[in-house]
Design a protein around this motif. Structure first.
Motif, PDB file in Angstrom:
ATOM      1  N   ALA A  71       0.871  -1.178   0.000  1.00 60.71           N
ATOM      2  CA  ALA A  71       0.000   0.000   0.000  1.00 60.71           C
ATOM      3  C   ALA A  71       0.907   1.227   0.000  1.00 60.71           C
ATOM      4  CB  ALA A  71      -0.915   0.008   1.218  1.00 60.71           C
ATOM      5  N   PRO A  72       0.564   2.232  -0.791  1.00 58.76           N
ATOM      6  CA  PRO A  72       1.444   3.404  -0.901  1.00 58.76           C
ATOM      7  C   PRO A  72       1.484   4.223   0.393  1.00 58.76           C
ATOM      8  CG  PRO A  72      -0.612   3.792  -2.070  1.00 58.76           C
ATOM      9  CD  PRO A  72      -0.647   2.366  -1.598  1.00 58.76           C
ATOM     10  N   PRO A  73       2.622   4.845   0.654  1.00 58.76           N
ATOM     11  CA  PRO A  73       2.758   5.679   1.864  1.00 58.76           C
ATOM     12  C   PRO A  73       1.753   6.832   1.907  1.00 58.76           C
ATOM     13  CG  PRO A  73       4.891   5.389   0.787  1.00 58.76           C
ATOM     14  CD  PRO A  73       3.855   4.783  -0.108  1.00 58.76           C
ATOM     15  N   GLU A  74       1.320   7.289   0.730  1.00 54.54           N
ATOM     16  CA  GLU A  74       0.368   8.408   0.714  1.00 54.54           C
ATOM     17  C   GLU A  74      -1.070   7.965   0.995  1.00 54.54           C
ATOM     18  OE1 GLU A  74       1.206   7.104  -3.510  1.00 54.54           O
ATOM     19  OE2 GLU A  74       2.431   7.618  -1.809  1.00 54.54           O
ATOM     20  N   ALA A  75      -1.254   6.708   1.379  1.00 51.94           N
ATOM     21  CA  ALA A  75      -2.570   6.179   1.754  1.00 51.94           C
ATOM     22  C   ALA A  75      -2.495   5.622   3.177  1.00 51.94           C
ATOM     23  CB  ALA A  75      -2.995   5.095   0.764  1.00 51.94           C
ATOM     24  N   PRO A  76      -2.329   6.505   4.172  1.00 48.95           N
ATOM     25  CA  PRO A  76      -2.085   6.016   5.533  1.00 48.95           C
ATOM     26  C   PRO A  76      -3.237   5.220   6.140  1.00 48.95           C
ATOM     27  CG  PRO A  76      -2.417   8.386   5.545  1.00 48.95           C
ATOM     28  CD  PRO A  76      -2.333   7.969   4.107  1.00 48.95           C
ATOM     29  N   THR A  77      -4.473   5.550   5.811  1.00 51.87           N
ATOM     30  CA  THR A  77      -5.592   4.786   6.359  1.00 51.87           C
ATOM     31  C   THR A  77      -5.550   3.357   5.844  1.00 51.87           C
ATOM     32  OG1 THR A  77      -6.955   6.784   6.510  1.00 51.87           O
ATOM     33  CG2 THR A  77      -8.106   4.680   6.564  1.00 51.87           C
ATOM     34  N   THR A  78      -5.368   3.213   4.547  1.00 50.22           N
ATOM     35  CA  THR A  78      -5.301   1.886   3.938  1.00 50.22           C
ATOM     36  C   THR A  78      -4.104   1.117   4.476  1.00 50.22           C
ATOM     37  OG1 THR A  78      -6.387   2.710   1.948  1.00 50.22           O
ATOM     38  CG2 THR A  78      -5.142   0.665   1.735  1.00 50.22           C
ATOM     39  N   ARG A  79      -2.964   1.774   4.572  1.00 49.73           N
ATOM     40  CA  ARG A  79      -1.767   1.119   5.132  1.00 49.73           C
ATOM     41  C   ARG A  79      -2.018   0.703   6.584  1.00 49.73           C
ATOM     42  NH1 ARG A  79       3.175   1.162   2.833  1.00 49.73           N
ATOM     43  NH2 ARG A  79       4.197   1.103   4.857  1.00 49.73           N
ATOM     44  N   GLY A  80      -2.728   1.548   7.330  1.00 47.92           N
ATOM     45  CA  GLY A  80      -3.048   1.217   8.719  1.00 47.92           C
ATOM     46  C   GLY A  80      -3.913  -0.032   8.810  1.00 47.92           C
ATOM     47  N   PHE A  81      -4.941  -0.111   7.956  1.00 41.53           N
ATOM     48  CA  PHE A  81      -5.795  -1.304   7.943  1.00 41.53           C
ATOM     49  C   PHE A  81      -4.974  -2.542   7.611  1.00 41.53           C
ATOM     50  CE2 PHE A  81      -9.773   1.275   6.548  1.00 41.53           C
ATOM     51  CZ  PHE A  81      -9.969   1.708   7.839  1.00 41.53           C
ATOM     52  N   ALA A  82      -4.135  -2.441   6.583  1.00 41.83           N
ATOM     53  CA  ALA A  82      -3.313  -3.582   6.178  1.00 41.83           C
ATOM     54  C   ALA A  82      -2.371  -3.987   7.311  1.00 41.83           C
ATOM     55  CB  ALA A  82      -2.525  -3.243   4.915  1.00 41.83           C
ATOM     56  N   SER A  83      -1.801  -3.006   7.983  1.00 44.57           N
ATOM     57  CA  SER A  83      -0.874  -3.291   9.067  1.00 44.57           C
ATOM     58  C   SER A  83      -1.581  -3.943  10.251  1.00 44.57           C
ATOM     59  CB  SER A  83      -0.166  -2.003   9.501  1.00 44.57           C
ATOM     60  OG  SER A  83       0.825  -2.277  10.452  1.00 44.57           O
ATOM     61  N   ILE A  84      -2.791  -3.495  10.555  1.00 46.36           N
ATOM     62  CA  ILE A  84      -3.573  -4.128  11.627  1.00 46.36           C
ATOM     63  C   ILE A  84      -3.809  -5.595  11.289  1.00 46.36           C
ATOM     64  CG2 ILE A  84      -5.900  -4.258  12.640  1.00 46.36           C
ATOM     65  CD1 ILE A  84      -5.898  -1.137  12.529  1.00 46.36           C
ATOM     66  N   LEU A  85      -4.213  -5.863  10.057  1.00 45.07           N
ATOM     67  CA  LEU A  85      -4.469  -7.247   9.662  1.00 45.07           C
ATOM     68  C   LEU A  85      -3.174  -8.054   9.624  1.00 45.07           C
ATOM     69  CD1 LEU A  85      -7.220  -6.608   6.999  1.00 45.07           C
ATOM     70  CD2 LEU A  85      -7.493  -7.732   9.220  1.00 45.07           C
ATOM     71  N   HIS A  86      -2.087  -7.427   9.205  1.00 46.79           N
ATOM     72  CA  HIS A  86      -0.804  -8.135   9.200  1.00 46.79           C
ATOM     73  C   HIS A  86      -0.392  -8.493  10.624  1.00 46.79           C
ATOM     74  CE1 HIS A  86       3.548  -8.718   9.090  1.00 46.79           C
ATOM     75  NE2 HIS A  86       3.277  -9.316   7.945  1.00 46.79           N
ATOM     76  N   GLU A  87      -0.387  -7.506  11.490  1.00 48.64           N
ATOM     77  CA  GLU A  87       0.042  -7.760  12.864  1.00 48.64           C
ATOM     78  C   GLU A  87      -0.903  -8.721  13.578  1.00 48.64           C
ATOM     79  OE1 GLU A  87       0.822  -5.294  16.955  1.00 48.64           O
ATOM     80  OE2 GLU A  87       1.516  -4.400  15.089  1.00 48.64           O
ATOM     81  N   GLY A  88      -2.182  -8.613  13.276  1.00 49.85           N
ATOM     82  CA  GLY A  88      -3.166  -9.440  13.971  1.00 49.85           C
ATOM     83  C   GLY A  88      -3.332 -10.842  13.427  1.00 49.85           C
ATOM     84  N   LEU A  89      -2.983 -11.054  12.141  1.00 47.38           N
ATOM     85  CA  LEU A  89      -3.259 -12.353  11.525  1.00 47.38           C
ATOM     86  C   LEU A  89      -2.046 -13.070  10.944  1.00 47.38           C
ATOM     87  CD1 LEU A  89      -6.594 -11.524   9.641  1.00 47.38           C
ATOM     88  CD2 LEU A  89      -6.301 -12.618  11.881  1.00 47.38           C
ATOM     89  N   ASP A  90      -0.969 -12.370  10.658  1.00 46.59           N
ATOM     90  CA  ASP A  90       0.194 -13.032  10.067  1.00 46.59           C
ATOM     91  C   ASP A  90       0.737 -14.073  11.050  1.00 46.59           C
ATOM     92  OD1 ASP A  90       2.201 -13.196   7.892  1.00 46.59           O
ATOM     93  OD2 ASP A  90       3.589 -12.543   9.459  1.00 46.59           O
ATOM     94  N   GLY A  91       0.857 -15.302  10.583  1.00 46.63           N
ATOM     95  CA  GLY A  91       1.322 -16.389  11.432  1.00 46.63           C
ATOM     96  C   GLY A  91       0.209 -17.148  12.133  1.00 46.63           C
ATOM     97  N   ALA A  92      -1.020 -16.661  12.006  1.00 45.18           N
ATOM     98  CA  ALA A  92      -2.164 -17.372  12.588  1.00 45.18           C
ATOM     99  C   ALA A  92      -2.463 -18.614  11.744  1.00 45.18           C
ATOM    100  CB  ALA A  92      -3.394 -16.453  12.625  1.00 45.18           C
ATOM    101  N   THR A  93      -3.234 -19.508  12.303  1.00 47.38           N
ATOM    102  CA  THR A  93      -3.617 -20.696  11.548  1.00 47.38           C
ATOM    103  C   THR A  93      -4.715 -20.336  10.554  1.00 47.38           C
ATOM    104  OG1 THR A  93      -5.395 -21.385  13.045  1.00 47.38           O
ATOM    105  CG2 THR A  93      -3.145 -22.153  13.574  1.00 47.38           C
ATOM    106  N   ALA A  94      -4.861 -21.173   9.549  1.00 49.70           N
ATOM    107  CA  ALA A  94      -5.938 -20.969   8.578  1.00 49.70           C
ATOM    108  C   ALA A  94      -7.285 -20.968   9.291  1.00 49.70           C
ATOM    109  CB  ALA A  94      -5.890 -22.058   7.506  1.00 49.70           C
ATOM    110  N   GLU A  95      -7.465 -21.861  10.223  1.00 49.36           N
ATOM    111  CA  GLU A  95      -8.729 -21.955  10.962  1.00 49.36           C
ATOM    112  C   GLU A  95      -9.012 -20.673  11.740  1.00 49.36           C
ATOM    113  OE1 GLU A  95     -10.778 -24.720  14.442  1.00 49.36           O
ATOM    114  OE2 GLU A  95      -8.997 -25.463  13.401  1.00 49.36           O
ATOM    115  N   GLU A  96      -7.984 -20.116  12.376  1.00 45.64           N
ATOM    116  CA  GLU A  96      -8.168 -18.869  13.127  1.00 45.64           C
ATOM    117  C   GLU A  96      -8.574 -17.730  12.193  1.00 45.64           C
ATOM    118  OE1 GLU A  96      -5.091 -19.144  16.880  1.00 45.64           O
ATOM    119  OE2 GLU A  96      -4.251 -18.759  14.885  1.00 45.64           O
TER     120      GLU A  96
END
Length: 141
Positions: free
Chosen positions: A73-98
């Motif tokens: 996501a481009p740096p000039e889209a901070p809201t979108t980057r924030g959403f992506a980062s929340i999902l990355h931090e919250g879900l990266d490494g989680a199981t498929a089931e989770e």
């Protein structure tokens, strides 16, 4: 609501904040979105047209016990980057089931509806929907 621990912690952090502080935290997340690995090119990633800004994602569910998520996501889209980062931090490494168990509307519990437009919130829903679809497709194969 059943959320992976990391995502539940993020939701809890947002829930404890005043509206103005929620925006600040979202912008902090935007700055924390990891760069793509050199082996992954944006052209090979899935676009998320529900977002107002250009965002692309890639899911690697080859190991269903630790799904990997990648975002561009481009740096000039901070809201979108924030959403992506929340999902990355919250879900990266989680199981498929989770990941598949995350309610599609969990983002309402972040309490951003009073500070972010509904159209932008729909973008976050679109990102999660596409993550879940890719996880489903990859784990069914």
């Amino acid at each position: 609501m059943t959320l992976p621990d990391a995502l539940a912690d993020i939701v809890s952090d947002f829930a404890e904040l005043a509206d103005s502080d929620k925006v600040t935290l979202l912008l902090e997340f935007a700055g924390d979105l990891p760069a793509l690995p050199e082996s992954l090119e944006v052209e090979a990633m899935e676009p998320v047209p529900e977002c107002q800004s250009p965002i692309f994602l890639s899911v690697d569910a080859s190991d269903a016990s630790a799904v990997r998520l990648y975002f561009s996501a481009p740096p000039e889209a901070p809201t979108t980057r924030g959403f992506a980062s929340i999902l990355h931090e919250g879900l990266d490494g989680a199981t498929a089931e989770e990941i598949l168990g995350v309610p599609s509307d969990f983002f309402h519990d972040l309490g951003l509806a009073s500070v972010i437009s509904p159209l932008r919130l729909n973008g976050m829903a679109g990102i999660l929907t596409r993550i879940k679809r890719q996880v489903t497709e990859q784990t069914a194969a």
